[in-house]
Design a protein around this motif. Structure first.
Motif, PDB file in Angstrom:
ATOM      1  N   GLN A 200       1.153  -1.322  -0.294  1.00  0.00           N
ATOM      2  CA  GLN A 200       0.528  -0.431   0.221  1.00  0.00           C
ATOM      3  C   GLN A 200       0.823   0.918  -0.188  1.00  0.00           C
ATOM      4  O   GLN A 200       0.609   2.389  -0.692  1.00  0.00           O
ATOM      5  CB  GLN A 200      -0.619   0.181   0.805  1.00  0.00           C
ATOM      6  N   GLU A 201       1.886   0.933   0.721  1.00  0.00           N
ATOM      7  CA  GLU A 201       3.157   2.093   0.617  1.00  0.00           C
ATOM      8  C   GLU A 201       3.401   2.853  -1.038  1.00  0.00           C
ATOM      9  O   GLU A 201       3.340   3.655  -1.122  1.00  0.00           O
ATOM     10  CB  GLU A 201       4.089   2.109   1.666  1.00  0.00           C
ATOM     11  N   MET A 202       4.182   2.051  -1.068  1.00  0.00           N
ATOM     12  CA  MET A 202       4.115   1.912  -3.032  1.00  0.00           C
ATOM     13  C   MET A 202       2.838   2.242  -3.462  1.00  0.00           C
ATOM     14  O   MET A 202       3.336   3.785  -3.967  1.00  0.00           O
ATOM     15  CB  MET A 202       4.469   1.047  -3.639  1.00  0.00           C
ATOM     16  N   ASP A 203       1.620   2.132  -3.527  1.00  0.00           N
ATOM     17  CA  ASP A 203       0.816   2.476  -3.912  1.00  0.00           C
ATOM     18  C   ASP A 203       0.407   4.315  -4.066  1.00  0.00           C
ATOM     19  O   ASP A 203      -0.329   4.610  -4.416  1.00  0.00           O
ATOM     20  CB  ASP A 203      -0.222   1.922  -4.309  1.00  0.00           C
ATOM     21  N   ASP A 204       0.327   4.232  -2.741  1.00  0.00           N
ATOM     22  CA  ASP A 204       0.255   5.369  -2.004  1.00  0.00           C
ATOM     23  C   ASP A 204       1.294   6.488  -2.595  1.00  0.00           C
ATOM     24  O   ASP A 204       0.700   7.676  -2.415  1.00  0.00           O
ATOM     25  CB  ASP A 204       0.100   5.708  -0.150  1.00  0.00           C
ATOM     26  N   ARG A 205       2.327   6.068  -2.681  1.00  0.00           N
ATOM     27  CA  ARG A 205       3.260   7.555  -3.855  1.00  0.00           C
ATOM     28  C   ARG A 205       2.749   8.019  -5.054  1.00  0.00           C
ATOM     29  O   ARG A 205       3.208   8.873  -5.087  1.00  0.00           O
ATOM     30  CB  ARG A 205       4.654   6.735  -3.852  1.00  0.00           C
ATOM     31  N   PHE A 206       1.614   6.960  -5.420  1.00  0.00           N
ATOM     32  CA  PHE A 206       0.711   7.810  -6.605  1.00  0.00           C
ATOM     33  C   PHE A 206      -0.058   8.730  -6.342  1.00  0.00           C
ATOM     34  O   PHE A 206      -0.882   8.094  -5.345  1.00  0.00           O
ATOM     35  CB  PHE A 206       0.693   6.821  -7.877  1.00  0.00           C
ATOM     36  N   THR A 207      -0.582   9.883  -7.036  1.00  0.00           N
ATOM     37  CA  THR A 207      -1.732  11.364  -6.671  1.00  0.00           C
ATOM     38  C   THR A 207      -1.872  11.204  -7.828  1.00  0.00           C
ATOM     39  O   THR A 207      -1.498  11.118  -8.649  1.00  0.00           O
ATOM     40  CB  THR A 207      -1.418  12.173  -5.350  1.00  0.00           C
ATOM     41  N   ASN A 208      -3.157  12.042  -7.927  1.00  0.00           N
ATOM     42  CA  ASN A 208      -3.327  12.508  -9.349  1.00  0.00           C
ATOM     43  C   ASN A 208      -4.192  14.222  -8.879  1.00  0.00           C
ATOM     44  O   ASN A 208      -5.037  14.410  -8.834  1.00  0.00           O
ATOM     45  CB  ASN A 208      -4.601  11.775  -9.591  1.00  0.00           C
ATOM     46  N   THR A 209      -3.002  15.200  -8.628  1.00  0.00           N
ATOM     47  CA  THR A 209      -3.188  16.535  -7.747  1.00  0.00           C
ATOM     48  C   THR A 209      -4.185  17.198  -9.534  1.00  0.00           C
ATOM     49  O   THR A 209      -4.604  18.518  -8.905  1.00  0.00           O
ATOM     50  CB  THR A 209      -2.164  16.868  -7.151  1.00  0.00           C
ATOM     51  N   ASP A 210      -3.883  16.883 -10.461  1.00  0.00           N
ATOM     52  CA  ASP A 210      -4.493  17.810 -11.442  1.00  0.00           C
ATOM     53  C   ASP A 210      -5.327  16.960 -12.446  1.00  0.00           C
ATOM     54  O   ASP A 210      -5.760  17.334 -13.373  1.00  0.00           O
ATOM     55  CB  ASP A 210      -3.319  17.674 -12.986  1.00  0.00           C
ATOM     56  N   ASN A 211      -6.425  16.170 -11.657  1.00  0.00           N
ATOM     57  CA  ASN A 211      -6.610  14.849 -12.335  1.00  0.00           C
ATOM     58  C   ASN A 211      -6.690  14.679 -13.507  1.00  0.00           C
ATOM     59  O   ASN A 211      -7.266  14.118 -14.423  1.00  0.00           O
ATOM     60  CB  ASN A 211      -8.084  16.146 -12.490  1.00  0.00           C
ATOM     61  N   ASP A 212      -5.288  14.089 -13.665  1.00  0.00           N
ATOM     62  CA  ASP A 212      -5.141  13.709 -14.825  1.00  0.00           C
ATOM     63  C   ASP A 212      -6.203  12.348 -16.149  1.00  0.00           C
ATOM     64  O   ASP A 212      -6.182  11.051 -14.208  1.00  0.00           O
ATOM     65  CB  ASP A 212      -3.569  12.949 -14.944  1.00  0.00           C
TER      66      ASP A 212
END
Length: 659
Positions: A200-212
């Motif tokens: 989960q820690e690895m996946d949590d590094r990915f975000t979508n701040t610009d709604n890509d």
């Protein structure tokens, strides 16, 4: 290629060929489910003989071998007794068990391992691998013989397993906190490890701040140190800021035209204000759907030795914490299964010990619905009461009466913090209050805390009448209540609290005695022992007549080099199985009256029926395979047999009948 030389090697080099074949005898009462030699197996017997017995059914079929052989520390008391017929070996038998005073203990260990590794390699499939746990006593010798037997090119890796979670202060030189896991492939060109599950820690590094619309992403550096002739252009940020070029000593990873193409596609991140140095967007959907395995395995991921023994104690199959048995944790073997098995893999452990491998296989199947099978071999007397009993309880479930511990506080105390002992004591008092323990509670056990108590540099003033000591209460307790009132109102979660200051670590731990039912993982297994060796002299005399399946499996394997598969339901009597180039038959019953009668002979009508059956199997077209028939006698010439595509192989009983 370098070759390892050790005393006795010339006697054990081909010893696996002289090991007698001993059929597997099923003990229905000690297994779970129907007796089936194609199911999970637990075999009680010498593992060298057991490996030879497995060849007819499992040669080239095993996907994963995991073994935990004797480490040869000098304190284990293992014995070398393979019965090799040489004066050296017979002399060695008089010095068993092997201990630290034995100057030849490393030679004996190599003599013991050599024929077993040879047979294990024969049992492995072409895409299989072998994993071996060892320590510094023999790991270097193991590398040498594995290089020679498996080929140095098939060495994969040596993993470091952190087996202890705290240093041993009694160590004379270094605290030995790790073991090794050696990994060899049968053929490294074909074998690859599986990826580990992403955290989960690895996946949590990915975000979508610009709604890509392409989903979550993270950013990576667009510059690199390697020279790139087209990687020195200037860049204009969306904010208008001009970046003259990459940072000094680096180059842009892509040429300018590619960069502009990626920017137009929204794959470049400029920061919130559009003025940052550009970074490449890496999408979660584009990364490996798993983790590349590493060679450092820490105890918090794969368990430690105390975990392993604790599991046996909780299951009720081990009564003494100080037992000399040294099991491996289930989590360690689970990691190996995750890396080296598929849902339908066959796993073999010929140094089964407490049965950890079977337990891990059952857990893996319960987790992903797999159909992995295990074969365990254990030669010690505890094969039934410990090895198999653990597997029975894992399958059916068991009542667990034990101690459950929960860490309530764990802090590293340095010298500066050590001077603030009053603050740490206040934290402990708050935990005591929260868990319902008074100042003088008899359930409160202190370990090493007196030193901290005596080191206090400041005493807190005694509370005045009416004070609530709110500052000492944890946030979960309502304000306005005293510690005593809270203790009375709250039901204790633990039977006692343990406070310990050890090696600079302050630890508060709650301890509770619990009794519960652990659900079973499901499954079944067949329990076997080893029968008497097949002996030609006894076959000739009729003194020892093995079962049809036992003799048939061995004849099929020795004649064809293949493995005996389940017989088709429509097969006629005496059919053994299908090899690459032949159908194999055995005209045999383990009865002297039958073997002496004409019914045991290969006759014209019988040869014709065999050929007709083979022809009819493929829609009347035949499959072009010959028929290899084992029988005590034949009543037709070889020329006649060839007309039906039959090859005759006489059994020793033919000699008996003629005599």
């Amino acid at each position: 290629m370098p070759e390892i030389v050790f005393k006795g090697k010339e006697y054990v080099y081909n010893h696996h060929l002289t090991v007698p074949y001993r059929p597997l005898l099923v003990d229905v009462a000690k297994g779970i489910g129907p007796a089936d030699l194609g199911s999970n197996l637990i075999i009680h017997g010498d593992n060298l003989h057991a490996l030879k017995s497995l060849l007819p059914r499992y040669a080239g079929q095993v996907d994963l071998v995991f073994i935990d052989p004797p480490y040869n520390t000098g304190n284990e008391g293992w014995c070398y007794s393979d019965g090799v017929n040489s004066p050296i070996m017979k002399e060695w038998l008089s010095t068993n068990p092997v201990d630290g005073e034995d100057m030849l203990r490393h030679d004996k260990w190599l003599c013991m391992m050599w024929p077993r590794l040879v047979l294990l390699r024969e049992l492995l499939s072409e895409r299989g691998s072998i994993w071996i746990t060892l320590d510094d006593n023999e790991v270097h010798h193991a590398r040498d013989i594995l290089d020679e037997i498996f080929g140095a090119d098939n060495f994969v890796a040596t993993c470091i397993w952190q087996k202890n979670f705290s240093p041993k202060n009694t160590a004379q030189f270094f605290s030995e906190d790790h073991d090794y896991v050696l990994i060899y492939a049968k053929d490294k060109q074909l074998w690859r490890p599986n990826l580990l599950e992403r955290t989960q820690e690895m996946d949590d590094r990915f975000t979508n701040t610009d709604n890509d619309p392409r989903g979550p992403w993270t950013s990576g550096d667009l510059s690199a140190r390697n020279y790139y002739s087209e990687g020195t252009y200037s860049i204009t940020c969306p904010s208008g800021r001009v970046i003259e070029g990459p940072p000094p000593g680096t180059y842009w990873r892509v040429k300018e035209s590619k960069f502009k193409e990626m920017d137009a596609d929204g794959r470049i991140w400029w920061g919130e204000d559009g003025a940052n140095q550009p970074r490449l967007k890496r999408y979660l959907t584009d990364v490996k759907q798993g983790r590349t395995p590493q060679t450092l395995w820490f105890y918090n991921e794969v368990g430690h030795t105390q975990d392993a023994k604790k599991t046996l104690l909780e299951m009720g199959v081990l009564k003494d914490q100080e037992s000399t048995i040294t099991p491996k944790p289930v989590a360690l073997v689970e990691r190996i299964l995750e890396l080296a098995s598929e849902p339908d893999s066959l796993i073999l452990d010929s140094f089964a010990g407490s049965g950890t491998t079977a337990h891990a296989v059952l857990k893996a199947n319960a987790k992903d619905g797999g159909r992995r099978r295990f074969i365990l071999v254990e030669g010690e007397d505890y094969a039934d009461k410990l090895t198999a009993e653990r597997v029975r309880r894992a399958i059916k479930g068991y009542a667990w009466v034990g101690t459950q511990r929960e860490t309530l506080l764990e802090e590293k105390i340095n010298f500066t913090q050590f001077k603030k002992a009053d603050q740490w004591l206040a934290k402990i008092e708050a935990i005591k209050a929260k868990e319902g323990f008074g100042e003088d509670s008899p359930q409160m056990e202190l370990g090493g805390w007196a030193a901290v108590r005596s080191a206090k540099v400041k005493e807190e003033p005694a509370p005045r009448a009416g004070d609530t000591q709110q500052n000492a209460l944890p946030p979960s307790l309502p304000a306005g209540s005293s510690n005593a009132a809270q203790a009375q109102a709250k039901k204790k979660r633990f039977n006692k609290l343990n406070v310990e200051l050890k090696d600079g670590m302050l630890k508060v731990e709650g301890e509770k005695r619990i009794s519960e039912r652990v659900d079973g993982l499901g499954g079944e297994f067949t329990y076997c022992t080893l029968g008497e060796p097949l002996d030609i002299e006894k076959l000739l005399s009729g003194e020892s007549l093995p079962a049809f399946d036992a003799l048939g499996a061995w004849l099929f394997h020795t004649a064809t080099g293949g493995t005996l598969l389940p017989v088709p339901k429509d097969a006629p009597p005496f059919y053994l199985g299908e090899a690459k180039d032949a159908h194999v038959w055995l005209v045999y019953q383990p009865e002297l009256m039958f073997l002496k009668s004409p019914e045991a002979a290969l006759t014209l009508s019988r040869a014709k029926s065999f050929a007709d059956w083979g022809h009819a199997r493929n829609g009347g077209k035949g499959d072009g395979k010959r028929h290899l028939v084992f029988a005590p006698a034949k009543y037709m010439s070889n020329k006649q047999l060839l007309e039906y595509g039959v090859d005759y192989a006489p059994l020793p009983f033919a000699l008996y009948r003629e005599g």
